[in-house]
Structure formats: structure tokens, C-alpha cells
Write a protein that holds these residues in place. Structure first.
Motif, PDB file in Angstrom:
ATOM      1  N   THR A 172     -19.135  -2.863  -1.342  1.00  0.00           N
ATOM      2  CA  THR A 172     -19.523  -4.259  -0.624  1.00  0.00           C
ATOM      3  C   THR A 172     -20.706  -4.127   0.009  1.00  0.00           C
ATOM      4  O   THR A 172     -21.292  -5.387   0.516  1.00  0.00           O
ATOM      5  CB  THR A 172     -18.261  -4.589   0.219  1.00  0.00           C
ATOM      6  N   THR A 191     -12.569 -13.402  -8.603  1.00  0.00           N
ATOM      7  CA  THR A 191     -11.971 -12.187  -9.093  1.00  0.00           C
ATOM      8  C   THR A 191     -11.015 -12.460 -10.329  1.00  0.00           C
ATOM      9  O   THR A 191     -10.866 -12.094 -11.527  1.00  0.00           O
ATOM     10  CB  THR A 191     -11.466 -11.239  -8.145  1.00  0.00           C
ATOM     11  N   GLU A 221     -19.327  -6.510  -5.507  1.00  0.00           N
ATOM     12  CA  GLU A 221     -17.929  -6.617  -5.448  1.00  0.00           C
ATOM     13  C   GLU A 221     -17.131  -6.532  -6.785  1.00  0.00           C
ATOM     14  O   GLU A 221     -17.766  -6.407  -7.902  1.00  0.00           O
ATOM     15  CB  GLU A 221     -17.794  -8.192  -4.933  1.00  0.00           C
ATOM     16  N   THR A 238       0.969  -1.123   0.041  1.00  0.00           N
ATOM     17  CA  THR A 238      -0.022  -0.016  -0.053  1.00  0.00           C
ATOM     18  C   THR A 238       0.974   1.128  -0.089  1.00  0.00           C
ATOM     19  O   THR A 238       1.881   1.556   0.639  1.00  0.00           O
ATOM     20  CB  THR A 238      -0.867   0.003   1.037  1.00  0.00           C
ATOM     21  N   SER A 277      -4.535  -4.952 -13.391  1.00  0.00           N
ATOM     22  CA  SER A 277      -4.856  -5.107 -12.051  1.00  0.00           C
ATOM     23  C   SER A 277      -3.659  -4.947 -11.195  1.00  0.00           C
ATOM     24  O   SER A 277      -2.651  -4.731 -11.429  1.00  0.00           O
ATOM     25  CB  SER A 277      -5.718  -6.406 -11.910  1.00  0.00           C
ATOM     26  N   MET A 328      -4.035 -18.491  -4.829  1.00  0.00           N
ATOM     27  CA  MET A 328      -5.436 -17.891  -4.366  1.00  0.00           C
ATOM     28  C   MET A 328      -6.551 -18.927  -5.126  1.00  0.00           C
ATOM     29  O   MET A 328      -7.787 -18.807  -4.768  1.00  0.00           O
ATOM     30  CB  MET A 328      -5.694 -16.608  -5.126  1.00  0.00           C
ATOM     31  N   LEU A 382      -1.904  -6.419  -7.302  1.00  0.00           N
ATOM     32  CA  LEU A 382      -1.833  -7.648  -6.334  1.00  0.00           C
ATOM     33  C   LEU A 382      -0.845  -7.184  -5.358  1.00  0.00           C
ATOM     34  O   LEU A 382       0.079  -6.374  -5.435  1.00  0.00           O
ATOM     35  CB  LEU A 382      -1.249  -8.791  -7.144  1.00  0.00           C
ATOM     36  N   HIS A 383      -0.968  -7.713  -4.100  1.00  0.00           N
ATOM     37  CA  HIS A 383      -0.259  -7.177  -2.900  1.00  0.00           C
ATOM     38  C   HIS A 383       0.654  -8.176  -2.775  1.00  0.00           C
ATOM     39  O   HIS A 383       0.721  -9.137  -1.996  1.00  0.00           O
ATOM     40  CB  HIS A 383      -0.968  -7.064  -1.583  1.00  0.00           C
ATOM     41  N   GLU A 436      -8.168  -4.546  -7.495  1.00  0.00           N
ATOM     42  CA  GLU A 436      -7.167  -5.435  -6.766  1.00  0.00           C
ATOM     43  C   GLU A 436      -8.059  -6.860  -7.014  1.00  0.00           C
ATOM     44  O   GLU A 436      -9.062  -7.044  -7.160  1.00  0.00           O
ATOM     45  CB  GLU A 436      -7.404  -5.219  -5.315  1.00  0.00           C
ATOM     46  N   ARG A 495      -8.419  -9.638  -5.353  1.00  0.00           N
ATOM     47  CA  ARG A 495      -8.560  -9.892  -3.697  1.00  0.00           C
ATOM     48  C   ARG A 495      -9.090 -11.511  -3.650  1.00  0.00           C
ATOM     49  O   ARG A 495      -8.621 -12.047  -2.418  1.00  0.00           O
ATOM     50  CB  ARG A 495      -9.713  -9.222  -3.267  1.00  0.00           C
ATOM     51  N   ASP A 496      -9.594 -12.363  -4.473  1.00  0.00           N
ATOM     52  CA  ASP A 496      -9.991 -13.566  -4.406  1.00  0.00           C
ATOM     53  C   ASP A 496     -10.120 -14.260  -5.479  1.00  0.00           C
ATOM     54  O   ASP A 496      -9.667 -14.031  -6.758  1.00  0.00           O
ATOM     55  CB  ASP A 496     -11.374 -13.470  -3.719  1.00  0.00           C
TER      56      ASP A 496
END
Length: 590
Positions: A374, A405, A379, A331, A421, A438, A423-424, A399, A401-402
Motif C-alpha cells: 500500500t 476490489t 493495492e 482473523t 477470496s 460495500m 471476507l470478514h 481480501e 476490502r473495498d
């Protein structure tokens, strides 16, 4: 240079134009033209002559310095005394284009953009109440300096005291305070105005308002580092939170749950988008505001600081008709700026672009931007699935996230769409593996993923106070193990000593460091086989892959940043860049 003469006695009117003509700096015709232009614009004659190109600014200031027997001071390299500066109120300093530089045995040295302004000189003597000596300074440097040295911290503290007094000793009524705050003169409103002005002046990206047991802390993030101001008036926190909630359209009666909102303000002619997040904490409610300057103009990739060799490859990737491109990093590492830069380049009338964001940070024309919500079930996966029925060419997903997605995004990339996109992850190599962790199918990742850009933000050395720096023995050992190739460090590095322009941090501004991984056949084959070790080896052997630390070290060798920043970035990213040897770790000072 001659000793500056004391200017305590009244001065005689000197016409700068006549002096310049007499000394053959300009011609009589040029003076007449400048006087006519001055009559139309209202600017001072000296500035008019410079704007018309009849005289160079430095030549003019040096000429005035010789004629008036006063020094020419370059403010960029001057060490200021804040107590002396504040002897002259900011309003007068800006009005008379003046700044107090030094106390010389009871006489004040005052820098002036126009030392021949007799009215300004007389007013300065009256206000300062002591004899003054004049110095001539560049007007552009003076205006920049005034913004830097006249911070609003004292005004913030004063307004907090005023608000505390107004609230009285008893607990205040929120509804009454809300009604009173409608007046632009209400202390809470003035306190917020001053707080935002100070934040914009200091180039803050975030403002934190944090209640403690007996104080309120206001912290501003400048170049990634928080700067703190403590106010003893603890009860002003509730008044600030209430006003900010009203501005952001939040529920002022709800104090037990976090809330998010946004509003737009204009500060010094700039449009600032403010994202507000409130959170209940032990001693009240904490507020964090992210400031987004909407008046900076269009974001573009050239302004990100991306090295030319990576920029060229990244531009080539985003021009491909389909596939997935990921931008990774923690971040606050600038991922959004990179993606918006890519969208700006792709934003053409013939290209349909849809984004799913949380939140929408910058509004871009011609681009369909969707705010994820959300609370109502909107989403990323929902927006992405609906976007595919909107005939897009390019899709941006805020992002991954799951699993849902990720899989929808990868399938969209397979079926003729370009998907961007974030990604962290810590580096580019681990991103493909993260997608499979994931739950994304390996064949989908191998078929769709084009490349990954990992990035961080490092601080630039302050140009005003930078100085040569020789690495310590420990740092030299660390550098020897850092690179495959021997480094030429004969010239040493640089560091910032700290000055008024950088708030004594030694750093001013930030720049991105990047690594980019484009997937080749060996990497794709390893992904299909889910062979993580083989993928890592193939990625590190790629001729085009250079780790983040190498990019940061390039900046240090070029004199843009410091070794300390390089070691900080390297410690934050994955360190085992090479197959069989671990990169040595440099311990950072406390």
C-alpha cells in the motif's frame, strides 16, 4: 506384577539377544541377522529387532519387564512431577533415553528405553546421587514426552537475567549492542534462539513480546490461547526488538511508527517463516511474530478437517471454470489454509494462477504470487486489474476490502475467471449482503457468486486426559433448543481433565468447523431484488445448508471437542438459525 527390585548395587551384563533366544521369542538365525544389521546401522539391538519385524515393541518391553522384574510404564497416561523431572538435566535425559518418574521413599523411579544399558544406569546413579529403581518405557513415547516436559521457560528466564547483567545499569548504546550481537554467543542471540525453540516445541502460532512498566511479558499463542511468561528484566525488551529489527531488515532508528517485515530461520531442522510486526506502545515497542512452518509440506484440502460432505461440494465448486467463491470468518479462523488447499488442488501445468496477497504467507511453485504494497499504491484492486491482462484462469484475492476490489473481482468472475477470496463476516449467509453493502451492484453479485464457506477453529480434546462428561441441566435445555432433530446424548460427551501433554488446558490441537452456502435460484432472485429478508429465509430453508454450530456439535457428539467449545463457536457466530425462533444462548463460565 512383582515389586520392582532396587537397582542400587552394580548390575551384571545381560545380553538381551541371548535372553530372547533362550525364551524362544526369536530364533538364533534372526538374532544373527539382527546383529549384522546392528553393525551396519549402529542402532541398539532391541530397536533393530523391532524394525526388522522379528518382535513386537510391546511384547519386547513386557518381556524385559518380566525378566528384570521392573515395571513397564506407559508414559502417555503418567502424571509427571516437573521438579522431579528436572533433577536429571535434559542433555543426559536425551543421551541415556531416560526420565525421572517418581520419588519412592528416597529412591527415584527412572523410566529407561533400554534398562539393560549398564553404562547409562551407572551415570544416572552418579548424577542423581540417590539409589534408583528402573522402569521400562517405549522409546517413541519417551522422546515425545521429553519434548513436552523440558520446556525452555527456565532457560529463557536465565538468559534474560544474563542479558540484563551484560547491559549494566546505564542505558545501553544500540549501535554497540548491534555490533556485539554479531557473536553467536551474545546473550540476546541465545535468548532469541531459545525463545524460538520453545515456541516450535510448544506448537505456537504467534509470539508476543510486550513491554510493561516494570516487566516484559512474553506470550505464546498455542491452539488459539495465549500462554504467558513474565520477565522482570525490563530493559531486555529494547535489545530483543533491535535484534529482531535487524533480522527483519527494518529501520532500527525508527521507534515512533509501526513497521512490518519478515525473515526465515531454521529451528530443529524445520524451516520457519517469521512475520514481524512492531508497534510503539507506552513503555517501548511491542513485537508480534507469526510463525509459519514452511517444512510441513504441501497444503491440501484433505488436511483441513473439512467434513466429507462439505469437502465434496467445495471441490465441485472450485472445479467450475468461472465464478466467485468466498471463504469467510474472523482473523485466525483458517481461511488462508482453506484457500491454499484449493490452490494446491488447482495447481496444474495447464492452469494459470495469479494471487494478490497481503502478505504472501506460503510460497507455492508454478503460482504467480504478488505481494500487495500500500505504501507505493500497489493495492488489491491494482493487482487484480493488472492480473486480468496476464491471461489467468484462476485469481486469488487476499481480501475483499473495498467496493473497487469487489466489483473488479465480480466482473472477472463474470468474464470467464474463477475468483477466490476472503471476507470478514460472521457466517456464510451475510457474505452476499456484505458485498452489496460495500457498494457492489446486486446484479453482479447474483451473476457471479457461486458459493460461500464460513469457518472457525475449535480446540480438540486432549486424547491423553479426556474423560466422560455429563451435561448439566442448563446445558441440556440449551441442547434441546439447538437442533431441529432430537439429539441422542445418552452416552454423554467428553472433556479434558488437563495433563502435561496439553499444559493442563484439556485441549491439544485444533480442527475446523464449517458451513457452506451454495446459491440457488430463490436466493439469486432475492439478491437481484435486494430483498435481504427473502434471501435469508431462502438460505436457511436450503436443504444443504447446516450452520456452524451444527458442525461443531457433530464434533462434540463424536468425542472430538467439548460442549464448551461448541457454545463458544455458537456465541461467536450468528445465532438466529431458524426463521421464527432464536437459538438459546449458553452462558460461558468466566
Amino acid at each position: 506384577m512383582a515389586e520392582p527390585k532396587t537397582m542400587a548395587e552394580p548390575k551384571k551384563k545381560i545380553r538381551i539377544g541371548d535372553l530372547l533366544v533362550q525364551n524362544e521369542v526369536i530364533t538364533e538365525d534372526q538374532l544373527m541377522t539382527a546383529l549384522r544389521e546392528q553393525k551396519n546401522t549402529g542402532r541398539k539391538l532391541g530397536r533393530t529387532l523391532i524394525d526388522l519385524g522379528y518382535v513386537d515393541e510391546d511384547n519386547l518391553l513386557n518381556f524385559l519387564s518380566r525378566q528384570l522384574e521392573i515395571p513397564f510404564v506407559q508414559l502417555r497416561h503418567f502424571q509427571f512431577n516437573n521438579e522431579l523431572i528436572r533433577r536429571l538435566p535434559e542433555a543426559l535425559a536425551r543421551r541415556f533415553r531416560s526420565i525421572v518418574l517418581a520419588d519412592q521413599s528416597g529412591e527415584l523411579l527412572v523410566g529407561m528405553a533400554d534398562p539393560m544399558d549398564i553404562f547409562a544406569y551407572d551415570e544416572l546413579v552418579r548424577v542423581l546421587k540417590v539409589p534408583i529403581k528402573q522402569a521400562v518405557v517405549r522409546e517413541s513415547e519417551l522422546l515425545t514426552t521429553l519434548d513436552l516436559v523440558y520446556r525452555r521457560t527456565d532457560e529463557i528466564a536465565s538468559l534474560a537475567e544474563e542479558l540484563e547483567d551484560e547491559l549494566g545499569d546505564d542505558a545501553f548504546d544500540l549501535a554497540d549492542l548491534s555490533a556485539e550481537s554479531e557473536s553467536a554467543e551474545a546473550p540476546v542471540v541465545k535468548l532469541l534462539q531459545t525463545l524460538f525453540e520453545d515456541a516450535v516445541q510448544a506448537r505456537s502460532s504467534d509470539i508476543h513480546i510486550e513491554p510493561d512498566e516494570s516487566v516484559v511479558r512474553i506470550r505464546q499463542r498455542v491452539d488459539g490461547v495465549l500462554q504467558e511468561q513474565v520477565m522482570k528484566e525490563k530493559r531486555v525488551n529494547s535489545a530483543l526488538v533491535l535484534r529482531l529489527k535487524l533480522m527483519a531488515g527494518l529501520n532500527i532508528s525508527e521507534k515512533r511508527m509501526p513497521q512490518d517485515g519478515r525473515f526465515n530461520i531454521r529451528v530443529k531442522g524445520r524451516s520457519i517463516d517469521v512475520r514481524v510486526s512492531t508497534m510503539p506502545v507506552q513503555y517501548g515497542e511491542s513485537v508480534v511474530m507469526r510463525l509459519l512452518d514452511q517444512s510441513q509440506g504441501t497444503l491440501d484440502l484433505s488436511g483441513t478437517g473439512m467434513p466429507p460432505r462439505i469437502l465434496e461440494r467445495f471441490r465441485r465448486l472450485i472445479k467450475k471454470p468461472h465464478g466467485m467463491i468466498l471463504v469467510t470468518g474472523p482473523t485466525g479462523s483458517g481461511k488462508t489454509t482453506t484457500l491454499y488447499g484449493a490452490l494446491t488442488e488447482l495447481n496444474q501445468p495447464e492452469v494459470k494462477i495469479i494471487t494478490a496477497e497481503d502478505p504472501v504467507e506460503y510460497r507455492l511453485p508454478r503460482i504467480t504470487q504478488v505481494q500487495v504494497n500500500t505504501k507505493i499504491g500497489l493495492e488489491f484492486a491494482t493487482v487484480l486489474r493488472a492480473s486480468l491482462r496476464q491471461d489467468p484462469d484462476v485469481i486469488l484475492v487476499g481480501e475483499m476490502r473495498d467496493r473497487e476490489t469487489a466489483e473488479i473481482g465480480l466482473r472477472a468472475a463474470m468474464t470467464g475467471h474463477l475468483v477466490l477470496s476472503t471476507l470478514h463476516t460472521n457466517d456464510a449467509i451475510s457474505s452476499a449482503i456484505r458485498l452489496m453493502d460495500m457498494g457492489a451492484q446486486p446484479f453482479l453479485v447474483a451473476s457471479s457468486l457461486l458459493g460461500v464457506v464460513a469457518q472457525r477453529l475449535i480446540r480438540r480434546v486432549c486424547d491423553n486426559c479426556k474423560a466422560d462428561y455429563q451435561p448439566t441441566d442448563q446445558e441440556r435445555v440449551w441442547l434441546d433448543g439447538f437442533s431441529r432433530d432430537p439429539l441422542d446424548i445418552a452416552g454423554g460427551f467428553i472433556e479434558g481433565r488437563g495433563c502435561y501433554q496439553c499444559s493442563n488446558t484439556g485441549y491439544k490441537g485444533r480442527i475446523g468447523v464449517y458451513e457452506m452456502l451454495e446459491l440457488d435460484e430463490m436466493m439469486l432472485d432475492a439478491l437481484r431484488r435486494q430483498d435481504v429478508s427473502a434471501f435469508n429465509k431462502a438460505a436457511r430453508r436450503s436443504e444443504l445448508y447446516r450452520p456452524l454450530g451444527q458442525c461443531a456439535l457433530d464434533y462434540a457428539l463424536d468425542g472430538i471437542t467439548t460442549l464448551h467449545e461448541v457454545s463458544r463457536v455458537t456465541a461467536a457466530a450468528e445465532t438466529d438459525y431458524y426463521e421464527e425462533e432464536q437459538l438459546p444462548t449458553l452462558e460461558l463460565p468466566e
